[in-house]
Design a protein around this motif. Structure first.
Motif, PDB file in Angstrom:
ATOM      1  N   ARG A  26       0.844  -1.260   0.045  1.00  0.00           N
ATOM      2  CA  ARG A  26       0.054  -0.046   0.061  1.00  0.00           C
ATOM      3  C   ARG A  26       1.081   1.230  -0.078  1.00  0.00           C
ATOM      4  O   ARG A  26       1.985   1.060   0.666  1.00  0.00           O
ATOM      5  CB  ARG A  26      -0.838  -0.005   1.244  1.00  0.00           C
ATOM      6  N   VAL A  32      -6.208   8.556   2.571  1.00  0.00           N
ATOM      7  CA  VAL A  32      -6.883   9.774   2.608  1.00  0.00           C
ATOM      8  C   VAL A  32      -6.820  10.425   4.108  1.00  0.00           C
ATOM      9  O   VAL A  32      -7.168   9.906   4.986  1.00  0.00           O
ATOM     10  CB  VAL A  32      -8.312   9.878   2.079  1.00  0.00           C
ATOM     11  N   SER A  78      -8.230   4.019  16.972  1.00  0.00           N
ATOM     12  CA  SER A  78      -8.221   2.771  15.828  1.00  0.00           C
ATOM     13  C   SER A  78      -8.789   3.107  14.514  1.00  0.00           C
ATOM     14  O   SER A  78      -9.778   3.833  14.310  1.00  0.00           O
ATOM     15  CB  SER A  78      -9.157   1.595  16.699  1.00  0.00           C
ATOM     16  N   THR A  83      -1.397   1.971  10.601  1.00  0.00           N
ATOM     17  CA  THR A  83      -0.595   0.945   9.969  1.00  0.00           C
ATOM     18  C   THR A  83      -0.419   1.098   8.364  1.00  0.00           C
ATOM     19  O   THR A  83       0.806   0.873   7.936  1.00  0.00           O
ATOM     20  CB  THR A  83      -1.530  -0.418  10.321  1.00  0.00           C
TER      21      THR A  83
HETATM   22  N1  LIG Z   1      -6.993   7.490   6.049  1.00  0.00           N
HETATM   23  C1  LIG Z   1      -7.537   6.340   5.664  1.00  0.00           C
HETATM   24  N2  LIG Z   1      -7.474   6.500   4.150  1.00  0.00           N
HETATM   25  C2  LIG Z   1      -7.947   5.254   3.447  1.00  0.00           C
HETATM   26  N3  LIG Z   1      -7.863   3.911   4.134  1.00  0.00           N
HETATM   27  C3  LIG Z   1      -8.271   4.256   5.552  1.00  0.00           C
HETATM   28  C4  LIG Z   1      -7.741   5.107   6.294  1.00  0.00           C
HETATM   29  N4  LIG Z   1      -7.776   4.975   7.515  1.00  0.00           N
HETATM   30  C5  LIG Z   1      -8.059   3.656   7.572  1.00  0.00           C
HETATM   31  N5  LIG Z   1      -8.420   3.172   6.316  1.00  0.00           N
HETATM   32  C6  LIG Z   1      -8.636   1.970   5.743  1.00  0.00           C
HETATM   33  O1  LIG Z   1      -8.872   0.975   7.177  1.00  0.00           O
HETATM   34  C7  LIG Z   1      -8.130  -0.021   7.317  1.00  0.00           C
HETATM   35  C8  LIG Z   1      -7.372   0.003   8.771  1.00  0.00           C
HETATM   36  O2  LIG Z   1      -6.596   0.963   8.937  1.00  0.00           O
HETATM   37  P1  LIG Z   1      -5.287   0.940  10.002  1.00  0.00           P
HETATM   38  O3  LIG Z   1      -5.023  -0.489   9.887  1.00  0.00           O
HETATM   39  O4  LIG Z   1      -4.272   1.613   9.166  1.00  0.00           O
HETATM   40  O5  LIG Z   1      -5.578   1.644  11.105  1.00  0.00           O
HETATM   41  P2  LIG Z   1      -5.068   1.916  12.403  1.00  0.00           P
HETATM   42  O6  LIG Z   1      -5.038   3.224  12.786  1.00  0.00           O
HETATM   43  O7  LIG Z   1      -3.690   1.411  12.364  1.00  0.00           O
HETATM   44  O8  LIG Z   1      -5.772   1.172  13.336  1.00  0.00           O
HETATM   45  P3  LIG Z   1      -5.564   0.317  14.665  1.00  0.00           P
HETATM   46  O9  LIG Z   1      -5.129   1.358  15.934  1.00  0.00           O
HETATM   47  O10 LIG Z   1      -6.835  -0.478  15.083  1.00  0.00           O
HETATM   48  O11 LIG Z   1      -4.450  -0.448  14.453  1.00  0.00           O
HETATM   49  C9  LIG Z   1      -7.019   0.183   6.381  1.00  0.00           C
HETATM   50  O12 LIG Z   1      -6.714  -1.104   5.840  1.00  0.00           O
HETATM   51  C10 LIG Z   1      -7.662   0.867   5.321  1.00  0.00           C
HETATM   52  O13 LIG Z   1      -8.330   0.081   4.407  1.00  0.00           O
END
Ligand SMILES: Nc1ncnc2c1ncn2[C@@H]1O[C@H](COP(=O)(O)OP(=O)(O)OP(=O)(O)O)[C@@H](O)[C@H]1O
Ligand SMILES: [Mg+2]
Length: 336
Positions: A26, A32, A78, A83
């Motif tokens: 990715r 976004v 979250s 990630t």
């Molecule tokens: N800002 C964003 N833009 C596009 N897709 C997003 C965005 N935020 C989250 N997503 C979608 O949601 C999924 C989960 O996001 P991600 O795992 O990066 O969240 P996180 O902040 O790491 O959450 P956690 O704290 O639960 O680990 C991503 O794989 C993506 O598909």
């Protein structure tokens, strides 16, 4: 090909691995972000790109051999993209991402966490990977002066090991924490940039709905991502889950596959389900508190009774004791 992690650190890599090497797919195209987050992240990226120039080509790495690690903290609720952004940074650098699920490592390897933390730094060096400590709240939190518990002692040692490793490491390290993480000041000093991941606003949500789909995904004419973005103030993670649910529902409908489309009602229904699921989760977290309150109320009600009973018991014991003393005195007098 055998897993290099397993070869180097067999004890770290097992069925429920807490360490995983990922080849990032990715990119920032897939993310976004609200403008503030974007700016902070761009700043982090500039630092990463300048790093090679400054420390290698300009020789400052030789002049300053320690304390040059690029450590970032991605903080936020979250599903806000922490990630995915760590992956995108590794992708931008053409490196692998070494993902450490810190809380899992801590619970799986009690007593060995400091050693394992040191080991993942070695591994990141060998693999020239970006090191990503996910769910690092515990690692970041303040060292405690109360070391009466083994767990607390271990947590303190982990922070100390981490500080030493950060001092020696010359690569990129990213920590992901929630907003409540209570940072140890020594640790905080070694973090270059805190990137705050906020929940997306309506414009970002609209674009997140769009980027979650593929150009081959059949979306019906009646779909309005603007309406969905306005109706549901949710995280990117929630949108992702809803998109997948909606696609499943549309695919499961009768009829030939070619005629299947994801309609607005699929997206709406899917998002309602995602939200309902979250409510269940919140309730199961909150419920014990309700139970706790009820128990406390019940205890408060019976406490006066217990106190009364205790008073009665004390009087009974005192009377019995006095009777026993009298009987013994009588016996002694009788025998003397
Ligand atoms: N800002 C964003 N833009 C596009 N897709 C997003 C965005 N935020 C989250 N997503 C979608 O949601 C999924 C989960 O996001 P991600 O795992 O990066 O969240 P996180 O902040 O790491 O959450 P956690 O704290 O639960 O680990 C991503 O794989 C993506 O598909
Ligand atoms: Mg994450």
């Amino acid at each position: 090909m055998s897993n290099p992690l397993a070869r180097l650190f067999p004890r770290l890599v097992d069925r429920r691995s807490s360490v995983e090497a990922i080849t990032p797919r990715r990119t920032f195209q897939d993310v976004v972000l609200p403008p503030v987050t974007r700016r902070l992240l761009d700043d982090a990226l500039t630092q990463v790109h300048s790093y090679e120039l400054i420390f290698t080509r300009w020789g400052l790495g030789e002049r300053h051999p320690t304390g040059t690690a690029l450590a970032f903290n991605f903080a936020g609720p979250s599903g806000t993209g922490k990630t995915i952004c760590a992956e995108a940074i590794a992708h931008a650098l053409g490196k692998r991402l070494l993902l450490v699920r810190y809380s899992e490592m801590e619970s799986m390897w009690f007593g060995e966490t400091p050693k394992n933390v040191a080991a993942v730094f070695r591994l990141a060096e060998e693999e020239d990977a970006v090191l990503f400590f996910d769910e690092a709240d515990a690692i970041a939190s303040s060292r405690s002066t109360d070391v009466s518990h083994g767990q607390q002692r271990e947590a303190n040692t982990v922070v100390n090991v981490l500080l030493q490793e950060l001092e020696r490491f010359d690569g990129v390290v990213i920590f992901a924490t929630n907003l409540a993480a209570n940072f140890d000041p020594a640790f905080e000093r070694r973090i270059r940039t805190h990137v705050l991941f906020e929940l997306p606003g309506v414009d970002e949500r609209e674009r997140i709905w769009e980027v979650q789909l593929h150009r081959r995904t059949p979306v019906a004419e009646d779909v309005s991502f603007r309406d969905l973005a306005e109706a549901y103030a949710v995280s990117g993670g929630d949108i992702r889950n809803a998109v997948l649910r909606a696609a499943l529902a549309a695919a499961a409908e009768p009829g030939p596959d070619d005629g299947k489309r994801i309609h607005q009602h699929h997206f709406v229904r899917a998002m309602e389900d995602v939200l309902a699921g979250k409510r269940v989760m919140t309730q199961s977290i909150i419920e014990p508190n309700v139970e706790l309150r009820r128990t406390a109320e019940a205890v408060a009600q019976i406490l006066p009774l217990l106190a009364q009973m205790q008073a009665r018991t004390l009087i009974s014991v005192a009377v019995a004791g006095a009777a026993l003393l009298t009987a013994m005195t009588a016996l002694i007098l009788l025998l003397s």
